[in-house]
Design a protein around this motif. Structure first.
Motif, mmCIF file in Angstrom:
data_model
loop_
_atom_site.group_PDB
_atom_site.id
_atom_site.type_symbol
_atom_site.label_atom_id
_atom_site.label_comp_id
_atom_site.label_asym_id
_atom_site.label_seq_id
_atom_site.Cartn_x
_atom_site.Cartn_y
_atom_site.Cartn_z
ATOM 1 N N LYS A 9 34.016 9.439 30.587
ATOM 2 C CA LYS A 9 35.106 10.416 30.564
ATOM 3 C C LYS A 9 36.153 10.021 29.527
ATOM 4 N N ASP A 10 36.395 8.728 29.430
ATOM 5 C CA ASP A 10 37.324 8.218 28.420
ATOM 6 C C ASP A 10 36.803 6.863 27.958
ATOM 7 N N PRO A 11 36.275 6.760 26.728
ATOM 8 C CA PRO A 11 35.736 5.478 26.262
ATOM 9 C C PRO A 11 36.802 4.423 26.012
ATOM 10 N N GLY A 12 38.090 4.796 26.077
ATOM 11 C CA GLY A 12 39.163 3.829 25.905
ATOM 12 C C GLY A 12 39.673 3.774 24.471
ATOM 13 N N GLU A 13 40.672 2.935 24.259
ATOM 14 C CA GLU A 13 41.262 2.742 22.938
ATOM 15 C C GLU A 13 40.888 1.348 22.460
ATOM 16 N N PRO A 14 40.010 1.226 21.465
ATOM 17 C CA PRO A 14 39.473 -0.081 21.087
ATOM 18 C C PRO A 14 40.485 -0.936 20.336
ATOM 19 N N ASP A 15 40.270 -2.245 20.407
ATOM 20 C CA ASP A 15 41.039 -3.208 19.615
ATOM 21 C C ASP A 15 40.308 -3.377 18.288
ATOM 22 N N VAL A 16 40.854 -2.825 17.220
ATOM 23 C CA VAL A 16 40.158 -2.805 15.929
ATOM 24 C C VAL A 16 40.818 -3.728 14.911
ATOM 25 N N PHE A 22 37.109 -6.641 18.419
ATOM 26 C CA PHE A 22 36.427 -5.438 18.907
ATOM 27 C C PHE A 22 35.288 -5.812 19.855
ATOM 28 N N LEU A 23 34.522 -6.852 19.507
ATOM 29 C CA LEU A 23 33.462 -7.310 20.406
ATOM 30 C C LEU A 23 34.037 -7.805 21.723
ATOM 31 N N TYR A 24 35.157 -8.524 21.654
ATOM 32 C CA TYR A 24 35.795 -9.019 22.877
ATOM 33 C C TYR A 24 36.256 -7.857 23.747
ATOM 34 N N TRP A 25 36.864 -6.843 23.109
ATOM 35 C CA TRP A 25 37.327 -5.671 23.855
ATOM 36 C C TRP A 25 36.147 -4.952 24.506
ATOM 37 N N LEU A 26 35.058 -4.843 23.765
ATOM 38 C CA LEU A 26 33.880 -4.156 24.288
ATOM 39 C C LEU A 26 33.291 -4.918 25.467
ATOM 40 N N GLY A 27 33.185 -6.256 25.327
ATOM 41 C CA GLY A 27 32.665 -7.056 26.426
ATOM 42 C C GLY A 27 33.553 -7.019 27.660
ATOM 43 N N GLU A 146 24.535 -7.129 25.398
ATOM 44 C CA GLU A 146 23.476 -7.335 26.393
ATOM 45 C C GLU A 146 23.049 -8.798 26.465
ATOM 46 N N ALA A 147 22.968 -9.475 25.299
ATOM 47 C CA ALA A 147 22.498 -10.864 25.275
ATOM 48 C C ALA A 147 23.535 -11.834 25.797
ATOM 49 N N LEU A 148 24.792 -11.448 25.813
ATOM 50 C CA LEU A 148 25.857 -12.368 26.185
ATOM 51 C C LEU A 148 25.712 -12.848 27.625
ATOM 52 N N SER A 149 25.446 -11.930 28.540
ATOM 53 C CA SER A 149 25.334 -12.332 29.944
ATOM 54 C C SER A 149 24.092 -13.193 30.180
ATOM 55 N N ARG A 150 22.995 -12.889 29.511
ATOM 56 C CA ARG A 150 21.786 -13.708 29.664
ATOM 57 C C ARG A 150 22.015 -15.102 29.093
ATOM 58 N N PHE A 151 22.759 -15.182 28.001
ATOM 59 C CA PHE A 151 23.091 -16.493 27.441
ATOM 60 C C PHE A 151 23.966 -17.291 28.407
ATOM 61 N N ALA A 152 24.950 -16.631 29.026
ATOM 62 C CA ALA A 152 25.814 -17.320 29.987
ATOM 63 C C ALA A 152 24.999 -17.835 31.164
ATOM 64 N N ALA A 153 24.040 -17.030 31.622
ATOM 65 C CA ALA A 153 23.184 -17.468 32.723
ATOM 66 C C ALA A 153 22.328 -18.662 32.301
ATOM 67 N N PHE A 315 24.369 -10.987 13.567
ATOM 68 C CA PHE A 315 24.106 -9.618 13.140
ATOM 69 C C PHE A 315 25.181 -8.650 13.627
ATOM 70 N N SER A 316 25.750 -8.919 14.804
ATOM 71 C CA SER A 316 26.685 -7.953 15.380
ATOM 72 C C SER A 316 28.100 -8.094 14.837
ATOM 73 N N LYS A 317 28.488 -9.305 14.396
ATOM 74 C CA LYS A 317 29.870 -9.477 13.940
ATOM 75 C C LYS A 317 30.184 -8.625 12.718
ATOM 76 N N PRO A 318 29.367 -8.638 11.639
ATOM 77 C CA PRO A 318 29.661 -7.718 10.537
ATOM 78 C C PRO A 318 29.527 -6.250 10.931
ATOM 79 N N SER A 319 28.598 -5.977 11.868
ATOM 80 C CA SER A 319 28.485 -4.598 12.353
ATOM 81 C C SER A 319 29.752 -4.186 13.076
ATOM 82 N N ALA A 320 30.283 -5.096 13.906
ATOM 83 C CA ALA A 320 31.529 -4.803 14.611
ATOM 84 C C ALA A 320 32.690 -4.664 13.643
#
Length: 615
Positions: A9-16, A22-27, A146-153, A315-320
């Motif tokens: 309904k509202d994806p929020g206001e990202p930290d850009v 941005f990755l931290y905000w998304l996580g 997606e990989a972050l939680s599996r890495f933490a585990a 790969f995700s940091k430059p994408s972010a």
């Protein structure tokens, strides 16, 4: 968040502020899903790590010929087996959910920013970059989340297993506890080089994508001038550069993967050798040695997550970073004072150039530089560029607002819906979406202008005839004929006039047209100019053009020179009195203007005759 609940309904206001933020905000916004994935990942990893304990108990029970302990070992293996099965199933489910929901959030944010910026987006960011962000970059960002939680585990499981081994068998456990962190950190020195090569690959892939997009968009022109082979050669070279960069990047990641296999193997050999020495000395039992050996073997699985998270982050940091750059583009923060139903009316005024378009009148604007005209059209639509805002901000008494004013109200201070309802800008290269003609003209509108009137004013009779001939309906209704993507089945002039008809149907308070007849012949252009003036009578219309046929229909003509208004009047008056205006409209050179006043008068007479003939 569940997949069936998408879209947000509202994806929020990202930290850009940066790609990392941005990755931290998304996580952080995926925290619930991350905790679920972490919990199931822990269950799965602990189940995997616990299997060696059951195997060791079973081996020792066989050595001791103890049926009771063998049954206990079987029960332990069954419990850990169920934990592995349930944990792995639910981990996959929650991890994929995190991936999809994170990607969907980014896509919604990009769609919202695209709708807000409109045509100004591709003026401020390369089209290839926008395509890269909305496709491949979204996938990579979702992968990291997606990989972050599996890495933490995996990290938690490694800590638990190392501590457990130290408690279970200190002599061997200490070796494992020292060796595992060293293995996990061994790839760190290789990551910068691998990341650098991956960045080069992405940069070259982005260039190739942009080149392919430009080639496809201009394919008809390329065929007309015989330039297909030239651009095909350029794309072939660009794709080969991408291939070479991808191979170099893959080699580096292959080295990292080899290190992740070699070093754990060496650790395993060392543990077996040291354990066998202790077993011969009677310090450890056979069951304990089997348990430690099995535990070290299974530790290879969570260790692989270190390589995966390194790749995902690289790969995700430059994408972010690219996504944050696009999402950071915006209009000036809208105010809350007006709603869409309270859209202002009145004169349209641009304080940067000094342009004034009186309410209810047909104003033509002449700019010698097409780029200046394009930026002016964007500003009039409420999309002030950053350089315009900085220029308009100024300091002290000379400061002037960069935002265009409608009835004294800044468009940038209006909610987006109100601004769009008030001013419509048609770009010089408008896009026609695929679908039927009736769907093309089914746009938000005032209801005061019918599709038939708009098509007639835009002189679309030949377009309707062509569509009727191509119609699959028995009655040949052109309104039900499908138009291909971007209108490629039509000529440039036909596409331009259909886009003009679409703009006329909306009947906005202010209509801004940037070179609306650049692709049509002079006779059609004169009729289009007259039709637009007639249909837009009493409404504010601004046309950026340099065609005498259009300018002669305008109530008021404004000359913009070097970014400022320098002359205002009627077309024929300015043609006679303003040399700079005459130079733009008649394509007069400086030498011609300085040396032959009589030639200018002849050109003026020719323009008048052409206007009167085609009116």
């Amino acid at each position: 968040m569940h997949i069936q609940d998408l879209p947000y309904k509202d994806p929020g206001e990202p930290d850009v502020r940066s790609g990392g933020r941005f990755l931290y905000w998304l996580g952080r916004n995926q925290l619930g899903g991350q905790l679920k994935s972490l919990s199931w990942g822990l269950l799965h990893q602990i189940g995997v790590a616990g299997l060696p304990l059951g195997v060791g108990l079973a081996v020792q029970a066989v050595v001791d010929r103890s049926g009771g302990r063998l049954a206990l070992a079987g029960a332990v293996l069954a419990v850990f087996g169920v934990a592995v099965t349930v944990g792995d199933t639910m981990l996959h489910r929650t991890a994929v959910t995190n991936w999809i929901t994170a990607a969907a959030r980014v896509q919604q944010l990009l769609a919202r920013r695209t709708a807000e910026l409109g045509s100004a987006l591709t003026r401020r960011v390369a089209a290839g970059e926008v395509v890269a962000v909305s496709t491949g970059d979204v996938e990579k960002i979702g992968w990291f989340v997606e990989a972050l939680s599996r890495f933490a585990a995996a990290v938690a499981a490694l800590v638990i297993v190392c501590v457990g081994l130290v408690v279970y068998q200190p002599a061997l456990g200490v070796v494992v506890a020292i060796g595992v962190p060293a293995l996990a950190l061994a790839v760190l020195p290789l990551l910068p080089k691998a990341t650098g090569r991956a960045d080069v690959q992405r940069e070259k892939a982005g260039r190739a994508t942009e080149l392919a997009s430009d080639t496809v968009a201009g394919l008809r022109v390329l065929r007309g001038i015989g330039g297909e082979e030239l651009f095909l050669g350029r794309y072939r070279e660009a794709s080969q550069e991408v291939r070479k960069a991808a191979v170099r990047s893959a080699r580096m990641w292959a080295v990292i993967a080899a290190v992740q296999v070699l070093l754990p193997g060496l650790l395993l050999v060392g543990v077996v050798w040291y354990g066998a020495t202790l077993a011969r000395a009677g310090t450890v039992s056979v069951g304990e040695l089997v348990t430690v050996y099995s535990a070290v073997t299974l530790l290879m699985y969570p260790l692989r997550h270190f390589e995966e998270i390194a790749m995902a982050y690289s790969f995700s940091k430059p994408s972010a970073k690219r996504a944050a750059r696009v999402l950071g583009l915006r209009r000036i923060a809208p105010g809350d004072g007006l709603g869409a139903s309270q859209a202002p009316t009145g004169d349209l005024y641009d304080p940067v150039t000094g342009l004034l378009a009186p309410a209810g009148r047909f104003t033509a604007v002449v700019c010698g530089d097409p780029d200046v005209a394009g930026r002016l059209a964007d500003r009039l639509g409420g999309h002030a560029a950053e350089e315009d805002r900085e220029e308009g901000a100024g300091t002290g008494a000379s400061a002037k607002p960069a935002s265009v004013l409608l009835g004294g109200v800044a468009l940038d201070d209006l909610p987006l819906e109100a601004a769009r309802a008030s001013v419509l800008v048609q770009d010089k290269d408008p896009v026609l979406l695929s679908g039927t003609l009736s769907e093309l003209l089914d746009v938000p509108a005032s209801g005061q202008v019918s599709a038939e009137d708009a098509l007639a004013a835009a002189q679309c009779a030949d377009v309707l005839a062509a569509l009727a001939q191509a119609s699959v309906d028995p009655d040949g209704d052109p309104m039900n004929t499908r138009i291909t993507e971007r209108g490629r089945s039509l000529s440039g002039g036909q596409r331009q006039r259909l886009a003009l008809a679409r703009s006329l149907v909306t009947d906005p308070e202010v209509l801004v047209l940037d070179e609306p007849t650049s692709a049509v012949d002079s006779h059609t252009e004169a009729r289009v100019a007259a039709g637009v003036k007639r249909l837009r009578s009493g409404r504010t219309t601004v046309v950026l053009a340099s065609s005498p046929l259009l300018l002669d229909q305008a109530d008021r003509v404004v000359l913009v020179h070097q970014g400022e208004v320098v002359a205002v009047g009627e077309h024929r008056e300015l043609l006679h009195t303003e040399p700079r205006y005459r130079a733009v409209v008649t394509r007069e050179t400086d030498e011609e203007g300085a040396g032959d006043e009589r030639a200018a008068e002849v050109r003026e007479l020719q323009v008048r005759e052409e206007v009167e003939e085609t009116a």
